[in-house]
Each structure stands twice: as C-alpha cells, then as structure tokens.
Write a protein that holds these residues in place. Sequence first.
Motif, PDB file in Angstrom:
ATOM      1  N   VAL A   1       0.845  -1.203   0.000  1.00 61.06           N
ATOM      2  CA  VAL A   1       0.000   0.000   0.000  1.00 61.06           C
ATOM      3  C   VAL A   1       0.874   1.244   0.000  1.00 61.06           C
ATOM      4  CG1 VAL A   1      -1.986  -1.058   1.143  1.00 61.06           C
ATOM      5  CG2 VAL A   1      -0.131  -0.098   2.526  1.00 61.06           C
ATOM      6  N   ALA A   2       0.304   2.355  -0.468  1.00 60.39           N
ATOM      7  CA  ALA A   2       1.065   3.604  -0.519  1.00 60.39           C
ATOM      8  C   ALA A   2       1.375   4.120   0.879  1.00 60.39           C
ATOM      9  CB  ALA A   2       0.282   4.660  -1.306  1.00 60.39           C
ATOM     10  N   LYS A   3       0.351   4.108   1.737  1.00 61.49           N
ATOM     11  CA  LYS A   3       0.513   4.544   3.123  1.00 61.49           C
ATOM     12  C   LYS A   3      -0.206   3.575   4.046  1.00 61.49           C
ATOM     13  CE  LYS A   3       0.137   8.713   4.507  1.00 61.49           C
ATOM     14  NZ  LYS A   3      -0.447  10.064   4.784  1.00 61.49           N
ATOM     15  N   LEU A   4       0.212   3.548   5.299  1.00 60.78           N
ATOM     16  CA  LEU A   4      -0.342   2.590   6.248  1.00 60.78           C
ATOM     17  C   LEU A   4      -1.846   2.763   6.441  1.00 60.78           C
ATOM     18  CD1 LEU A   4       0.603   0.265   7.998  1.00 60.78           C
ATOM     19  CD2 LEU A   4       1.010   1.879   9.864  1.00 60.78           C
TER      20      LEU A   4
ATOM     21  N   LYS B   1       1.051 -10.790   5.172  1.00 61.40           N
ATOM     22  CA  LYS B   1       2.190  -9.874   5.181  1.00 61.40           C
ATOM     23  C   LYS B   1       1.884  -8.680   4.271  1.00 61.40           C
ATOM     24  CE  LYS B   1       5.764 -13.365   6.028  1.00 61.40           C
ATOM     25  NZ  LYS B   1       7.025 -13.959   5.526  1.00 61.40           N
ATOM     26  N   PHE B   2       2.343  -7.517   4.677  1.00 59.63           N
ATOM     27  CA  PHE B   2       2.159  -6.342   3.828  1.00 59.63           C
ATOM     28  C   PHE B   2       3.326  -5.380   3.983  1.00 59.63           C
ATOM     29  CE2 PHE B   2      -0.212  -5.559   7.772  1.00 59.63           C
ATOM     30  CZ  PHE B   2       0.326  -4.344   8.202  1.00 59.63           C
ATOM     31  N   ARG B   3       3.481  -4.549   2.987  1.00 57.10           N
ATOM     32  CA  ARG B   3       4.537  -3.533   2.990  1.00 57.10           C
ATOM     33  C   ARG B   3       3.932  -2.167   2.672  1.00 57.10           C
ATOM     34  NH1 ARG B   3       9.873  -5.587   2.635  1.00 57.10           N
ATOM     35  NH2 ARG B   3       9.914  -7.871   2.386  1.00 57.10           N
ATOM     36  N   VAL B   4       4.646  -1.127   3.092  1.00 54.92           N
ATOM     37  CA  VAL B   4       4.196   0.251   2.876  1.00 54.92           C
ATOM     38  C   VAL B   4       5.235   0.974   2.029  1.00 54.92           C
ATOM     39  CG1 VAL B   4       3.523   2.414   3.989  1.00 54.92           C
ATOM     40  CG2 VAL B   4       3.031   0.224   5.108  1.00 54.92           C
ATOM     41  N   CYS B   5       4.785   1.595   0.950  1.00 52.55           N
ATOM     42  CA  CYS B   5       5.716   2.234   0.007  1.00 52.55           C
ATOM     43  C   CYS B   5       6.607   3.280   0.662  1.00 52.55           C
ATOM     44  CB  CYS B   5       4.931   2.878  -1.136  1.00 52.55           C
ATOM     45  SG  CYS B   5       4.113   1.701  -2.221  1.00 52.55           S
ATOM     46  N   THR B   6       6.060   4.024   1.630  1.00 52.28           N
ATOM     47  CA  THR B   6       6.831   5.091   2.254  1.00 52.28           C
ATOM     48  C   THR B   6       7.883   4.562   3.218  1.00 52.28           C
ATOM     49  OG1 THR B   6       5.065   5.291   3.905  1.00 52.28           O
ATOM     50  CG2 THR B   6       5.007   6.811   2.034  1.00 52.28           C
ATOM     51  N   MET B   7       7.783   3.287   3.609  1.00 53.18           N
ATOM     52  CA  MET B   7       8.783   2.663   4.479  1.00 53.18           C
ATOM     53  C   MET B   7       8.844   1.169   4.144  1.00 53.18           C
ATOM     54  SD  MET B   7       6.639   3.256   7.989  1.00 53.18           S
ATOM     55  CE  MET B   7       4.826   3.333   7.930  1.00 53.18           C
ATOM     56  N   PRO B   8       9.350   0.844   2.963  1.00 52.96           N
ATOM     57  CA  PRO B   8       9.309  -0.529   2.427  1.00 52.96           C
ATOM     58  C   PRO B   8      10.057  -1.576   3.244  1.00 52.96           C
ATOM     59  CG  PRO B   8      10.794   0.824   1.129  1.00 52.96           C
ATOM     60  CD  PRO B   8      10.058   1.751   2.045  1.00 52.96           C
ATOM     61  N   HIS B   9      11.012  -1.153   4.061  1.00 51.66           N
ATOM     62  CA  HIS B   9      11.815  -2.117   4.812  1.00 51.66           C
ATOM     63  C   HIS B   9      11.462  -2.141   6.295  1.00 51.66           C
ATOM     64  CE1 HIS B   9      14.114  -2.554   1.167  1.00 51.66           C
ATOM     65  NE2 HIS B   9      14.419  -1.263   1.162  1.00 51.66           N
TER      66      HIS B   9
END
Length: 236
Positions: free
Chosen positions: A76-79, A97-105
């Motif tokens: 997603v772009a933001k949480l 599991k999911f990831r956020v573009c603004t903090m991918p790691h």
Amino acid sequence: MKVIGYIRVSTKSQGESGLGLKAQTEYLERAAQQNGWELVTTYIDSGVSGSIALEDRPEGGKAFQHAKVEGLEIVVAKLDRLSRDVEHIAGLMKRVKFRVCTMPHATPFELHLFAALAEQERAFIRARTKEALASLQSNADGGDEEALQKVANRAEYLSYGRTAANREKAQAAISQRVSSFHASIEPHLQACLYKGVSTLAGVADCLNAKRVTTSRGGEWSPIQVSRAMKALNLSF
C-alpha cells in the motif's frame, strides 16, 4: 518478489491525506521499481472508509484472500490505506504480510509503532478540533453567518465515524437555535430602531439598557448588533 497492490480512495481520505488514485498508483509503481517487486495485480476500493476492516471491503477482501491463497504480500502507498485502527493492523499482521511504500523495509514491530503513533495523533487532532469548534461557536454568538459556516466546516472534522444524516441533524440544530434566538430579539431591535437610534453602538446600549442579553447571556457589542441586524435584514 511478487506482490499485490492495494489502493483505497474516498472523498474524505483524499482531503485528509492528499492521496488520490493517481498518487497512490505512482507510489506503488515507483516502490516496485526501486525494490524489485513485481506487481501481480492491484485492487482498488473507491469511496470506502478506512474504518471498515480490509476483509469487509469489496476489493480489499479480494486482495486479502489473494494474498493468503498464494502467499503474497500486499503493498500500500501509506499505512492508513490498510486501516486507521491500530488493533486491526496488528491483527492483519498475524494473517497476511504487507509492505508500505513510504517505508518498504519497516519491520512488523515498526509498522505497529507507526500505526499507534498515527492513531494517537488523530486523537490529539480531534481534541484540538473540539476546542476550536467551541471557540467558533462562541464567536457565532450574534448570529454571524461567517462564524456559523466555520462552525459547520469544523464540525466535519468531528464527524469521523458518524453518518451524513447525523451531521445534517447537528447542523440543522445549530441553525434552528440561532433562528429562534433571532426571532426572540427582533422585537427589541425594532423597538430600538423605532426610537431613532442610528448607530450600532446606540443599538447595543439600547438592548443592554432593556436587559436583553446575547444568546450566551452577555452584553451586546456593536459588532454583535451588526451581525444580528444583518441576519434579520434590518437597517437604519
């Protein structure tokens, strides 16, 4: 790494975050390119509130099931595109599991921390908004239309989670209260004008002498008289 994109847009969320469909799409594409992700597909929910659980959204539910079945991560772009509720986000972490573009790691712990901080900040904003609304309501004392509009605008921030019908009822109640107050003081204003008072200060003195109070029980000032006369279409 293959991932699933998820986008959520709504009128309210776009106004708060500035993240419309195009912006979120660009976030996903840029993050995929920078991190070597392969976007298998992207699910888009339009006009859906962030207060609704991801699994209960039309496209969010599909994204959730797709991720679970194929063991993929949701990006997603933001949480807050996933959820605005820290408990829901914590629950999602256990199932997908999911990831956020603004903090991918970011690690799951870090994401949980960011979600908690965001929720706390929203609580602070709501508290500050309530204080501002109370102040604006006080300024609407004499029926100032501009102040009343500001009250209505501020009320939108307090309506998070409420229905449109409830918001309309609240605004209607404010308008009705002001209209009733104007109706009650109109005869006194007319009497002051009939006596030949020709200034705002003079009308204020006249009302105060008659012990006619403002809607909050205070004394009249020239600016309050001006607002009331404007609302009642009265003039010298």
